[in-house]
Design a protein around this motif. Structure first.
Motif, PDB file in Angstrom:
ATOM      1  N   GLU A   6     -14.857 -17.398 -32.333  1.00  0.00           N
ATOM      2  CA  GLU A   6     -15.898 -18.259 -32.877  1.00  0.00           C
ATOM      3  C   GLU A   6     -16.933 -18.613 -31.807  1.00  0.00           C
ATOM      4  O   GLU A   6     -16.631 -18.633 -30.612  1.00  0.00           O
ATOM      5  N   SER A   7     -18.121 -18.931 -32.281  1.00  0.00           N
ATOM      6  CA  SER A   7     -19.184 -19.420 -31.397  1.00  0.00           C
ATOM      7  C   SER A   7     -20.134 -20.274 -32.235  1.00  0.00           C
ATOM      8  O   SER A   7     -20.096 -20.232 -33.468  1.00  0.00           O
ATOM      9  N   GLY A   8     -20.965 -21.040 -31.540  1.00  0.00           N
ATOM     10  CA  GLY A   8     -22.001 -21.787 -32.237  1.00  0.00           C
ATOM     11  C   GLY A   8     -21.746 -23.275 -32.392  1.00  0.00           C
ATOM     12  O   GLY A   8     -22.598 -23.999 -32.904  1.00  0.00           O
ATOM     13  N   GLY A   9     -20.598 -23.738 -31.954  1.00  0.00           N
ATOM     14  CA  GLY A   9     -20.328 -25.166 -32.039  1.00  0.00           C
ATOM     15  C   GLY A   9     -21.167 -25.938 -31.035  1.00  0.00           C
ATOM     16  O   GLY A   9     -21.885 -25.363 -30.215  1.00  0.00           O
ATOM     17  N   GLY A  10     -21.071 -27.243 -31.091  1.00  0.00           N
ATOM     18  CA  GLY A  10     -21.807 -28.066 -30.152  1.00  0.00           C
ATOM     19  C   GLY A  10     -21.942 -29.491 -30.657  1.00  0.00           C
ATOM     20  O   GLY A  10     -21.268 -29.885 -31.611  1.00  0.00           O
ATOM     21  N   LEU A  20     -22.297 -21.637 -37.313  1.00  0.00           N
ATOM     22  CA  LEU A  20     -21.102 -21.132 -36.649  1.00  0.00           C
ATOM     23  C   LEU A  20     -20.940 -19.654 -36.959  1.00  0.00           C
ATOM     24  O   LEU A  20     -21.124 -19.221 -38.102  1.00  0.00           O
ATOM     25  N   SER A  21     -20.582 -18.898 -35.930  1.00  0.00           N
ATOM     26  CA  SER A  21     -20.380 -17.457 -36.091  1.00  0.00           C
ATOM     27  C   SER A  21     -18.960 -17.091 -35.704  1.00  0.00           C
ATOM     28  O   SER A  21     -18.338 -17.754 -34.873  1.00  0.00           O
ATOM     29  N   CYS A  22     -18.475 -16.032 -36.298  1.00  0.00           N
ATOM     30  CA  CYS A  22     -17.142 -15.524 -35.978  1.00  0.00           C
ATOM     31  C   CYS A  22     -17.238 -14.006 -35.886  1.00  0.00           C
ATOM     32  O   CYS A  22     -17.715 -13.356 -36.820  1.00  0.00           O
ATOM     33  N   ALA A  23     -16.789 -13.480 -34.761  1.00  0.00           N
ATOM     34  CA  ALA A  23     -16.767 -12.033 -34.567  1.00  0.00           C
ATOM     35  C   ALA A  23     -15.334 -11.547 -34.706  1.00  0.00           C
ATOM     36  O   ALA A  23     -14.446 -12.024 -33.993  1.00  0.00           O
ATOM     37  N   ALA A  24     -15.121 -10.623 -35.610  1.00  0.00           N
ATOM     38  CA  ALA A  24     -13.792 -10.068 -35.839  1.00  0.00           C
ATOM     39  C   ALA A  24     -13.687  -8.700 -35.193  1.00  0.00           C
ATOM     40  O   ALA A  24     -14.615  -7.890 -35.270  1.00  0.00           O
ATOM     41  N   SER A  25     -12.566  -8.452 -34.553  1.00  0.00           N
ATOM     42  CA  SER A  25     -12.335  -7.142 -33.959  1.00  0.00           C
ATOM     43  C   SER A  25     -10.890  -6.727 -34.200  1.00  0.00           C
ATOM     44  O   SER A  25     -10.015  -7.579 -34.384  1.00  0.00           O
ATOM     45  N   GLY A  26     -10.662  -5.432 -34.191  1.00  0.00           N
ATOM     46  CA  GLY A  26      -9.309  -4.928 -34.371  1.00  0.00           C
ATOM     47  C   GLY A  26      -8.792  -4.984 -35.791  1.00  0.00           C
ATOM     48  O   GLY A  26      -7.598  -4.770 -36.018  1.00  0.00           O
ATOM     49  N   MET A  93     -12.639 -29.545 -34.712  1.00  0.00           N
ATOM     50  CA  MET A  93     -12.587 -28.175 -34.217  1.00  0.00           C
ATOM     51  C   MET A  93     -12.636 -27.289 -35.449  1.00  0.00           C
ATOM     52  O   MET A  93     -11.858 -27.478 -36.386  1.00  0.00           O
ATOM     53  N   TYR A  94     -13.547 -26.327 -35.428  1.00  0.00           N
ATOM     54  CA  TYR A  94     -13.715 -25.408 -36.546  1.00  0.00           C
ATOM     55  C   TYR A  94     -13.128 -24.052 -36.185  1.00  0.00           C
ATOM     56  O   TYR A  94     -13.428 -23.498 -35.124  1.00  0.00           O
ATOM     57  N   TYR A  95     -12.335 -23.525 -37.098  1.00  0.00           N
ATOM     58  CA  TYR A  95     -11.653 -22.268 -36.875  1.00  0.00           C
ATOM     59  C   TYR A  95     -12.063 -21.228 -37.911  1.00  0.00           C
ATOM     60  O   TYR A  95     -12.179 -21.535 -39.106  1.00  0.00           O
ATOM     61  N   CYS A  96     -12.203 -20.016 -37.444  1.00  0.00           N
ATOM     62  CA  CYS A  96     -12.403 -18.861 -38.305  1.00  0.00           C
ATOM     63  C   CYS A  96     -11.019 -18.272 -38.583  1.00  0.00           C
ATOM     64  O   CYS A  96     -10.171 -18.225 -37.677  1.00  0.00           O
ATOM     65  N   ALA A  97     -10.774 -17.843 -39.792  1.00  0.00           N
ATOM     66  CA  ALA A  97      -9.436 -17.358 -40.124  1.00  0.00           C
ATOM     67  C   ALA A  97      -9.496 -16.239 -41.157  1.00  0.00           C
ATOM     68  O   ALA A  97     -10.465 -16.134 -41.921  1.00  0.00           O
ATOM     69  N   ALA A  98      -8.447 -15.443 -41.172  1.00  0.00           N
ATOM     70  CA  ALA A  98      -8.376 -14.310 -42.090  1.00  0.00           C
ATOM     71  C   ALA A  98      -7.036 -14.281 -42.796  1.00  0.00           C
ATOM     72  O   ALA A  98      -5.996 -14.570 -42.188  1.00  0.00           O
ATOM     73  N   GLN A 114      -6.206 -16.301 -36.909  1.00  0.00           N
ATOM     74  CA  GLN A 114      -7.189 -17.341 -36.721  1.00  0.00           C
ATOM     75  C   GLN A 114      -7.713 -17.282 -35.298  1.00  0.00           C
ATOM     76  O   GLN A 114      -7.031 -16.753 -34.409  1.00  0.00           O
ATOM     77  N   GLY A 115      -8.917 -17.825 -35.086  1.00  0.00           N
ATOM     78  CA  GLY A 115      -9.495 -17.830 -33.759  1.00  0.00           C
ATOM     79  C   GLY A 115      -9.062 -19.053 -32.972  1.00  0.00           C
ATOM     80  O   GLY A 115      -8.217 -19.833 -33.410  1.00  0.00           O
ATOM     81  N   GLN A 116      -9.670 -19.214 -31.804  1.00  0.00           N
ATOM     82  CA  GLN A 116      -9.334 -20.331 -30.915  1.00  0.00           C
ATOM     83  C   GLN A 116     -10.085 -21.599 -31.285  1.00  0.00           C
ATOM     84  O   GLN A 116      -9.732 -22.687 -30.834  1.00  0.00           O
ATOM     85  N   GLY A 117     -11.121 -21.458 -32.082  1.00  0.00           N
ATOM     86  CA  GLY A 117     -11.850 -22.625 -32.544  1.00  0.00           C
ATOM     87  C   GLY A 117     -13.100 -22.905 -31.731  1.00  0.00           C
ATOM     88  O   GLY A 117     -13.225 -22.490 -30.577  1.00  0.00           O
ATOM     89  N   THR A 118     -14.029 -23.607 -32.363  1.00  0.00           N
ATOM     90  CA  THR A 118     -15.241 -24.066 -31.694  1.00  0.00           C
ATOM     91  C   THR A 118     -15.468 -25.516 -32.107  1.00  0.00           C
ATOM     92  O   THR A 118     -15.360 -25.867 -33.282  1.00  0.00           O
TER      93      THR A 118
END
Length: 124
Positions: A6-10, A20-26, A93-98, A114-118
């Motif tokens: 994740e990115s874009g928090g603040g 907020l953006s989330c980049a998925a890989s793999g 904390m905002y998390y991206c999840a699948a 799920q991601g690490q959060g932003t």
């Protein structure tokens, strides 16, 4: 292996906006996954914010309905959450999840990945 970043928090003032953006890989067949954002504030339980399934159907929590837009780009393997009219109670904390599957209209809090959060902090 599958990864979500994740990115874009603040920090933002009440009434402001965030993207907020989330980049998925793999992910194999990313487009088949149900993607979602959930949040967790200190001392509180996880709360589903929004989800978008493989058919691009979206679901929003009542708390953000009308203030949030979730979208995905299957070609780029990304997930977005745009929020406006932010309130102090959106601080979390905002998390991206699948999830490999989901029922339309349901906001889950358990996911396969799920991601690490932003962090999002909204000041009054």
């Amino acid at each position: 292996h599958a990864q979500l970043v994740e990115s874009g928090g603040g920090s933002v003032q009440s009434g402001g906006s965030l993207r907020l953006s989330c980049a998925a890989s793999g992910f194999t067949y990313y487009e088949t996954y149900c993607m979602a954002w959930f949040r967790q504030a200190p001392g509180k339980e996880r709360e589903g914010v929004a989800s978008i399934d493989s058919s691009l159907r979206v679901t929003y929590a009542d708390a953000v309905q009308g203030r949030a837009t979730i979208s995905r780009d299957n070609a780029k393997h990304t997930l977005l959450l745009q929020m406006h009219s932010l309130k102090p109670e959106d601080t979390a904390m905002y998390y991206c999840a699948a999830r490999t599957w989901c029922d339309y209209g349901v906001l889950y809090t358990d996911f396969n990945f799920q991601g690490q959060g932003t962090q999002v902090t909204v000041s009054s």
